[in-house]
Design a protein around this motif. Structure first.
Motif: not given
Lengths: 513, 250
Positions: B32-33, B79-81, B116-117
């Motif tokens: 989770r990035t 998985n990318l924010d 979260e990440y």
């Protein structure tokens, strides 16, 4: 990552995919991706809807892949035999284990075929950025009629940081959205589409009797319900779907006879006698088949009792029994399809549906009062029989205790709806524990007898005899072990608390909750 | 959770391309990035087609962590924010300079995000400033792209000296060669000599590539539009090594 906001909606029937897309195109660029093939799936369940009632769904695809949906999980088994109906016919998988838990001995059968299609909709803003994701699922009947009903369901997911577009999308579609749903499980969709078990009265354990109702009409009503259940199970026996149909058929007959015996004098004597005869006839036609079924179902249990070198004799035994089973099945089939069978049931129903006669005092009594009295007196009898059992008492006394337990349990279950649910359930629960031990003890007896008779009545080889006698020996040891548990089990059941509770629930005073 | 940064004193060395492709691959591998674009030019945000919310512009980042979290946007990829570049990040280091404990502030913010990440990637502006120092302190690993020329060698040495002066742990710095044109003898010789002097250079190198240059046109990581071509393969191989050093860090 924070879970995105999700909304699930049932779409109005007049709206289709194209309509939704044109509504959304007002503010977004919309791209739709559908699954390549329209998937046709078959909803499967057993006669009792055990899978459905456990909040799961079993679907079979045309490629013979089975999928079981439950809450948020999905278990899958591929390459299943086309004709597979029992859990033990499935390949090793999580699905196999789950199915075993839910249906046990019952067969799962196709219920309905349905088209399932799925379209992914991706909405982008002016920067070409994805801002909302949606999944549109469509269920369509596959029926012979031309009018094929479809239902669309839409799941809308917001992306983090893009709550605005999410709300906009929903607003744009609002005229097409019928009802918001808490979840979009397969089961919810199937239910909204109209699939699911029809309400059978037999699924609830209630007979619909009331406290003040007179005994005779109550007993008539209860018997009718149980015999209707028996009738409902006949087709399953005729089609030989699974062994549970015959079992339930016989249980219903047995319970009816039991009720009539336990509440003797509820019906006029001649009616009771006629019913007894007719019901006995109906049951006895199926005795042989049930005995064979029971034995065959326990194959693994028996096999584990014998050492390897008995295996040839053992296999021979089972082959012979399987052949006998087939003969018995044919005979039951003929019997069920016969005119005589229909007439017998018609006569039974006529007798039960006729007007109450009130031939005795008990017939007129309020059923709650009568039930309490019967239950309490049965309990006292059971206490007496049970307290006299110790290591030295003959086996017959143990069998007698078992019968008393059975009668008491039946009485409590028949009239359970008239008593506070939790309390009577608790008593039945403790009684069941005692019954399990007594039941095992009896099973070993019955099994020994079955095998002894089998050997007497069939031509055997030395191998076969050895296998049979080996089994009898092991069963005998098990029976002895079980016998030793009886005294303690009875004491455990009949402690001071239980004694007091029986008096409280079934004594003459009014019962509290 | 690990925090890594992509840093260079000089601009135009492929720092942003690296951040973007690294973020894409980390997310693809299941981590989770979160990519935080600290560069006011906002190139990595642009590549992911993300704009900062209009509401926050002009406001001073008083409560940095709160404001940061509100800025998070999902990319197009699982998985990318992203936290897009924000004009007032320009004021970020000015804000930090007011506080003696400026370096710890960034750490506090990041620890909130740890549930979260799995990975936070900081795309840094090409400056040496209080912001950069805060980034150096907060990072478990600092990836430094280096073009193999003589001038770059000098720049790299400057960075090492800066770390020495500030007593930052040098082992956090992991350099790698970028925009490599292997037919040029200058590049070949520089790579040889730098590899000899500094053991920390990663083995994988990123070639000069038209694909990487056209990221701006596609506005996407190379893995999306040039999956099977050499540039993407190079990033995949680089990511494998980066992944290892991230896991090893601390």
């Amino acid at each position: 990552m924070i879970t995105p906001e999700i909304q699930n909606w049932l779409v109005k029937p007049e709206c289709g995919t194209q309509q939704l897309i044109s509504m959304l195109e007002k503010d977004f660029q919309v791209k739709a991706e559908s699954e390549a093939d329209l998937d046709v799936v078959t909803l499967m369940d057993d006669f009792d809807w055990d899978v459905w009632n456990a909040n799961s769904l079993l679907l079979r695809s045309k490629q013979n892949t089975w999928k079981m949906y439950a809450a948020n999980e999905m278990a899958e088994a591929g390459d299943v035999d086309a004709g597979a109906r029992f859990w033990w016919e499935l390949p090793q998988s999580e699905l196999k284990d789950k199915l075993k838990e839910l249906v046990d001995l019952r067969a799962v059968m196709p219920v309905v075929d349905v088209h399932l299609s799925r379209t992914d909709l991706v909405l982008r803003n002016d920067d070409d950025k994805i801002v909302v994701r949606m999944v549109l699922t469509t269920l369509t009947d596959i029926a012979e009629q031309e009018a094929q009903r479809s239902n669309h369901f839409i799941q809308i997911k917001s992306l983090r940081g893009y709550l605005g577009p999410f709300k906009t999308a929903i607003k744009l579609m609002e005229h097409c959205l019928a009802e918001q749903l808490d979840s979009l499980s397969m089961k919810t969709m199937m239910q909204l589409h109209g699939y699911g078990p029809v309400d059978h009265d037999e699924t609830s354990k209630n007979y619909g009797i009331t406290e003040d109702e007179a005994v005779e009409p109550a007993i008539r009503q209860m018997s009718l319900l149980m015999l209707q259940t028996a009738r409902h199970n006949e087709q399953g026996v005729i089609d030989d779907i699974d062994t549970e149909f015959l079992h339930q058929y016989r249980v219903s007959l047995r319970k009816t006879r039991s009720l009539l015996n336990l509440m003797k004098k509820a019906l006029p004597a001649d009616v009771h006698l006629k019913l007894k005869t007719l019901l006995a006839e109906l049951a006895s036609a199926t005795n042989m088949l049930r005995d064979m079924d029971v034995f065959l179902l326990e194959r693994d249990y028996y096999q584990a009792m014998l050492p390897e070198n008995f295996s040839a004799g053992f296999s021979q035994l089972f082959r012979m029994i399987a052949a006998d089973r087939e003969k018995a099945r044919k005979s039951v089939y003929k019997s069920f399809k016969s005119a005589k069978h229909s007439k017998t049931f018609d006569d039974v129903f006529k007798l039960l549906e006729s007007e109450p006669v009130y031939a005795s005092d008990i017939a007129r009594k309020p059923v709650l009062k009568a039930a309490k009295k019967k239950i309490l007196s049965r309990y006292h009898r059971l206490s007496l029989v049970g307290s006299e059992i110790h290591e030295g008492t003959p086996d017959d006394d143990v069998h007698a205790l078992r019968i008393e337990c059975k009668k008491l349990r039946y009485l409590m279950e028949f009239f359970a709806e008239l008593f506070p649910k939790k309390r009577i359930r608790q008593l039945i629960k403790s009684l069941k524990k005692l019954q399990t031990i007594l039941g095992n003890f009896n099973d070993y007896s019955v099994q020994k007898e079955f095998l002894t008779d089998y050997e007497k009545n069939h031509k055997t080889t030395p191998q076969l005899s050895a296998a049979i006698n080996g089994l009898i020996a092991v069963l005998h040891q098990k029976q002895i072990a079980e016998r030793q548990k009886v005294q303690q089990a009875f004491a455990l059941f009949n402690d001071d608390q239980t004694v007091a509770e029986f008096q409280a629930l079934f004594g003459k005073q009014k019962v509290g909750k | 959770m690990k925090v890594v940064s992509c840093y260079s004193i000089k601009g135009g060395v492929g720092k942003t391309a690296t951040s973007v492709n690294m973020a894409y691959m980390a997310a693809k591998s299941g981590m989770r990035t979160l990519l935080i674009d600290l560069d006011p030019q906002g190139a990595s945000s642009f590549y992911f087609r993300v704009k900062p919310s209009k509401k926050q512009q002009g406001k001073r980042l008083i409560n940095a962590s709160h404001a940061l979290l509100k800025q998070v946007k999902a990319s197009d990829f699982d998985n990318l924010d992203i936290i897009p570049a924000h004009m007032s990040f320009r004021n970020f280091d000015a804000l930090l300079s007011q506080l003696k404990k400026s370096n710890n502030r960034l750490n506090k913010t990041f620890s909130k995000l740890s549930s979260e990440y799995d990975l936070i990637i900081l795309d840094c502006p090409p400056t040496i400033s209080y912001l950069s120092e805060a980034v150096f302190t907060a990072s478990d690993v600092i990836f430094v792209p280096v073009i193999p020329t003589t001038l770059s060698e000098r720049t790299y040495e400057q960075l090492l000296e800066f770390f020495k002066k500030k007593a930052f742990p040098k082992k956090r710095i992991i350099p790698f060669f970028t925009m490599v044109q292997s037919q040029k003898s200058l590049h070949k010789n520089t790579m040889n000599s730098m590899n000899n002097r500094y053991s920390r250079f990663l083995n994988s190198t990123i070639p000069f590539s038209v694909d990487i240059e056209s990221m701006g046109e596609h506005r996407a990581p190379v893995g999306v539009f040039a999956k099977h071509r050499p540039a993407n393969k190079a990033y995949q191989s680089l990511w494998k090594e980066m992944d290892k050093s991230i896991k090893k860090a601390k």
